[in-house]
Write a protein that holds these residues in place. Structure first.
Motif, PDB file in Angstrom:
ATOM      1  N   THR A 488       0.817  -1.214   0.000  1.00 14.16           N
ATOM      2  CA  THR A 488       0.000   0.000   0.000  1.00 14.16           C
ATOM      3  C   THR A 488       0.848   1.260   0.000  1.00 14.16           C
ATOM      4  O   THR A 488       0.387   2.324  -0.425  1.00 14.16           O
ATOM      5  CB  THR A 488      -0.941   0.020   1.220  1.00 14.16           C
ATOM      6  N   LEU A 489       2.088   1.145   0.472  1.00 11.58           N
ATOM      7  CA  LEU A 489       2.974   2.309   0.480  1.00 11.58           C
ATOM      8  C   LEU A 489       3.796   2.411  -0.802  1.00 11.58           C
ATOM      9  O   LEU A 489       4.177   3.517  -1.209  1.00 11.58           O
ATOM     10  CB  LEU A 489       3.905   2.256   1.694  1.00 11.58           C
ATOM     11  N   VAL A 490       4.070   1.284  -1.439  1.00  9.56           N
ATOM     12  CA  VAL A 490       4.863   1.288  -2.673  1.00  9.56           C
ATOM     13  C   VAL A 490       4.261   2.246  -3.700  1.00  9.56           C
ATOM     14  O   VAL A 490       4.956   3.048  -4.340  1.00  9.56           O
ATOM     15  CB  VAL A 490       4.965  -0.133  -3.272  1.00  9.56           C
ATOM     16  N   GLY A 539      -6.226 -11.727  -2.490  1.00  7.95           N
ATOM     17  CA  GLY A 539      -7.084 -10.787  -1.780  1.00  7.95           C
ATOM     18  C   GLY A 539      -6.550  -9.367  -1.837  1.00  7.95           C
ATOM     19  O   GLY A 539      -5.410  -9.129  -2.251  1.00  7.95           O
ATOM     20  N   PRO A 540      -7.366  -8.404  -1.401  1.00 10.90           N
ATOM     21  CA  PRO A 540      -6.960  -6.996  -1.453  1.00 10.90           C
ATOM     22  C   PRO A 540      -5.737  -6.725  -0.574  1.00 10.90           C
ATOM     23  O   PRO A 540      -5.711  -7.088   0.609  1.00 10.90           O
ATOM     24  CB  PRO A 540      -8.198  -6.257  -0.918  1.00 10.90           C
ATOM     25  N   LEU A 543      -6.326  -4.909   2.746  1.00 16.62           N
ATOM     26  CA  LEU A 543      -6.734  -5.751   3.871  1.00 16.62           C
ATOM     27  C   LEU A 543      -5.532  -6.485   4.461  1.00 16.62           C
ATOM     28  O   LEU A 543      -5.354  -6.517   5.684  1.00 16.62           O
ATOM     29  CB  LEU A 543      -7.788  -6.763   3.422  1.00 16.62           C
ATOM     30  N   HIS A 544      -4.716  -7.074   3.614  1.00 17.76           N
ATOM     31  CA  HIS A 544      -3.567  -7.833   4.115  1.00 17.76           C
ATOM     32  C   HIS A 544      -2.571  -6.935   4.843  1.00 17.76           C
ATOM     33  O   HIS A 544      -1.986  -7.348   5.860  1.00 17.76           O
ATOM     34  CB  HIS A 544      -2.888  -8.567   2.959  1.00 17.76           C
ATOM     35  N   ASP A 545      -2.383  -5.730   4.365  1.00 17.54           N
ATOM     36  CA  ASP A 545      -1.480  -4.811   5.064  1.00 17.54           C
ATOM     37  C   ASP A 545      -2.054  -4.423   6.419  1.00 17.54           C
ATOM     38  O   ASP A 545      -1.316  -4.259   7.400  1.00 17.54           O
ATOM     39  CB  ASP A 545      -1.221  -3.568   4.209  1.00 17.54           C
ATOM     40  N   PHE A 546      -3.365  -4.262   6.488  1.00 26.05           N
ATOM     41  CA  PHE A 546      -4.013  -3.966   7.772  1.00 26.05           C
ATOM     42  C   PHE A 546      -3.859  -5.152   8.726  1.00 26.05           C
ATOM     43  O   PHE A 546      -3.494  -4.982   9.891  1.00 26.05           O
ATOM     44  CB  PHE A 546      -5.497  -3.667   7.546  1.00 26.05           C
TER      45      PHE A 546
END
Length: 634
Positions: A488-490, A539-540, A543-546
């Motif tokens: 998500t940060l990339v 999956g999204p 969500l996985h980063d959370f």
């Protein structure tokens, strides 16, 4: 207090100086209001039962006797109410008058905590009347009952181990040796502060900074209730500035200059988890515990969780974060190059986000070191699933960054491998995909040997967590610059670097990379379109980063993480979707540990890292059954 959530309150009212009965009635009403709003704690200001500014009236028997009467009235009012009320009042013990906080719960006076540091400077002259707290705990008799009296007490729920609090009063916070330090080391997750801090210009800013900083240092929740309306008299003005803070974060703040009750939801399990990880956060055992029975409440919490914990929502902060992360990546690579004396790197470029970011890091590192960009050997290796869009973006990046570029079609090499191992190239299974990934890594490693360079890894933290890489394929490199950067940060990092090339062709290419679906491109493309989208499979990533952030940072059980995710994504994903991908996350996280056990070096950029040499050490054969079983019950 299910899952560690607790609602707390800080309140003030229109104080009537020296009208104790009137003040007592208002306190009772606010306690009832807080109880109806599911608060487990309400904190009132310092000396609020009488008024803080009574001055020499504190030596009048009429005032002190009425205070005891109204204290009992408040105690009676809380009968059968599962809420802790902390009320400030003057109290005489032996020959001295003390500024105390009464701790009340379910019709009982649990204890009296006296103020330690008595100010006697500028507009404050409490030492004219009040004595500092005695050094040792003792007992007083109040209405025929033995009541603990002292500062070395922790008030602890007998049913919820995380629900522990201690008390310091106003000035106590402002001193270097504030009582809250010892209270926290003795297990208090919450610090309650009844205060009477007057208002002058800029003092509110300092007060806010002080409380947030203290809650961060002590890894605690801090509830600060300040005197307000009615207390202003003679030369001082009070604004009722209340603050509820959690581990350095402002949860709630009053508007000031009006009677107000504020509420905040705190996560005590999170605080307990943070302390548990900090082996330097020592435990002391020299304070006494006062236990009370507080029932569990399944709070419909309003607690806010950022759905993207790795990415600041504020644009300015996000730009600052991106610069910090990019600098860390860049300087980590610079150190590796300088330490080895190597001045060449080899990197595979797919035209996707991760390899683009890695290439940008390489070019910045070379620029800072004064190395020639031509010694960055960038190779794109198209095969069955490569589309013209990603290939053209890869070639465009390499051209605009002026690196040495190679376009090596690996189709025939892969087919040779298929023939050697007897793989049917029409069967698009894991072998079909992984042969391509391993062939690409083989080319990169061999080219690095040929030119005397380092292979730069491009995989990110999210892929490491999910094991979304080919073992002995893109899983391997000689230095992995993205290894602790979440997916998500990339995206925002690439966007940040694109902004540095505003108006140039490179910016246009980077923007198109940002718009390209995330894909390994290992399955045959159709009509030059990507058919394999990573998030359809695992999956999204948001969500996985959370999941990753909260699992690693706080050690949440699956049911707690499920609840947090619902709060964070309540308007985006339904319960079944969250449950599905949560199970997938745990399964992949556990079963793919063997890949993490031998990942290459790479710079740690944030508080969550999965390096087997530092932040995350886990047996490769750990069983995930306990976690999956709990998810199935959700």
């Amino acid at each position: 207090m299910k899952d560690g959530y607790i609602r707390v309150a800080a309140a003030s009212f229109d104080t009537s100086i020296a009208n104790v009965k009137n003040n007592g009635l208002k306190i009772c009403k606010l306690i009832n209001d807080a109880y109806e709003n599911n608060a487990k704690i309400i904190v009132f200001p310092e000396l609020c039962l009488t008024g803080y500014t009574c001055e020499d009236l504190f030596n009048q028997d009429r005032l002190l006797n009425e205070t005891k009467i109204q204290l009992q009235t408040i105690i009676n009012e809380t009968d059968n109410k599962d809420i802790v009320a902390v009320v400030g009042l003057p109290y005489q013990h032996l020959n001295s008058l003390y500024n105390v906080a009464a701790v009340i719960h379910k019709g009982k006076l649990l204890g009296l905590v006296p103020k330690t540091h008595i100010p006697n400077y500028q507009e404050f002259y409490e030492a004219r009347r009040f004595e500092s707290a005695p050094k040792n705990n003792t007992t007083i008799i109040f209405n025929g009952k033995n009541i603990p009296f002292g500062t070395h007490y922790i008030f602890a729920s007998s049913t919820n181990p995380e629900f522990k609090f201690g008390i310091e009063i106003c000035e106590d916070l402002w001193l270097p040796d504030s009582p809250s330090i010892k209270l926290a080391l003795n297990g208090a997750n919450l610090i309650l502060n009844p205060s009477a801090s007057n208002e002058i210009t800029t003092k509110k800013d300092y007060r806010r900074l002080l409380i947030n900083s203290q809650s961060a240092r002590l890894v605690c929740g801090y509830i600060y209730s300040n005197a307000g309306n009615g207390e202003s008299t003679t030369d001082v003005v009070f604004s009722g500035h209340h603050i509820i803070s959690e581990n350095g974060t402002m949860i709630k703040e009053s508007s000031g200059f009006e009677s107000e009750i504020i509420y905040g939801d705190l996560d005590l399990k999170k605080l307990s988890s943070e302390r548990r990880k900090m082996t330097t956060f020592k435990s002391y055992y020299d304070y006494e515990n006062i236990y009370f029975d507080s029932t569990n409440l399944d709070l419909k919490t309003t607690y806010y969780y950022d759905p993207h914990p790795f990415v600041p929502s504020d644009h300015t902060l996000r730009a600052k974060r991106c610069k910090e992360v990019f600098d860390i990546q860049t300087h980590g690579l610079m150190q590796r190059l300088q330490a080895t004396g190597i001045k060449k790197v080899v990197i595979g470029i797919s035209g996707g986000l991760d390899s683009t970011l890695a290439l940008l890091v390489c070019t910045m590192a070379f620029k800072n070191l004064g190395y020639d960009n031509k010694d960055i050997i960038a190779i794109t290796m198209p095969c069955f699933g490569t589309t013209s869009r990603t290939k053209n973006n890869a070639l465009g990046l390499m051209n605009e960054l002026n690196v040495t570029s190679y376009d090596i079609d690996i189709t025939e090499s892969v087919k040779v491998q298929f023939k050697d191992i007897g793989q049917n190239e029409n069967v698009h299974d894991v072998t079909y995909e992984n042969v391509q990934a391993r062939t690409r890594t083989e080319i990169l490693m061999n080219k690095a040997n040929q030119v005397g360079g380092l292979v730069i890894g491009t995989g990110d933290l999210s892929e490491v967590a999910l094991g979304w890489s080919t073992y002995n394929g893109d899983h391997m490199s000689m230095y992995a610059v993205n290894v602790s950067v979440p997916k998500t940060l990339v995206r925002y990092l690439v966007d940040y670097v694109a902004s540095l090339y505003h108006g140039q062709k490179l910016e246009t290419i980077l923007k198109d990379v940002l718009d390209t679906p995330v894909s390994p491109e290992l399955l045959p493309q159709q009509d030059d379109k990507i058919v394999q989208k990573t998030e359809d499979i695992v999956g999204p990533y948001e969500l996985h980063d959370f999941f990753l952030y909260h699992m690693i940072r706080f050690g949440d059980e699956p049911h707690k993480l499920f609840r947090k995710t619902q709060l964070a994504f309540k308007n985006k994903y339904d319960k079944e979707t969250i449950k599905k991908w949560l199970a997938k996350f745990y399964w992949r996280f556990f079963t793919q540990q063997f890949k993490r056990s031998c990942i290459p070096d790479g710079p740690k950029v944030g508080s969550v890292s999965l390096s087997p040499r530092g932040d995350w050490r886990m047996p490769s054969d750990a069983n995930v059954k306990e976690w999956i079983t709990e998810i199935e019950k959700l």
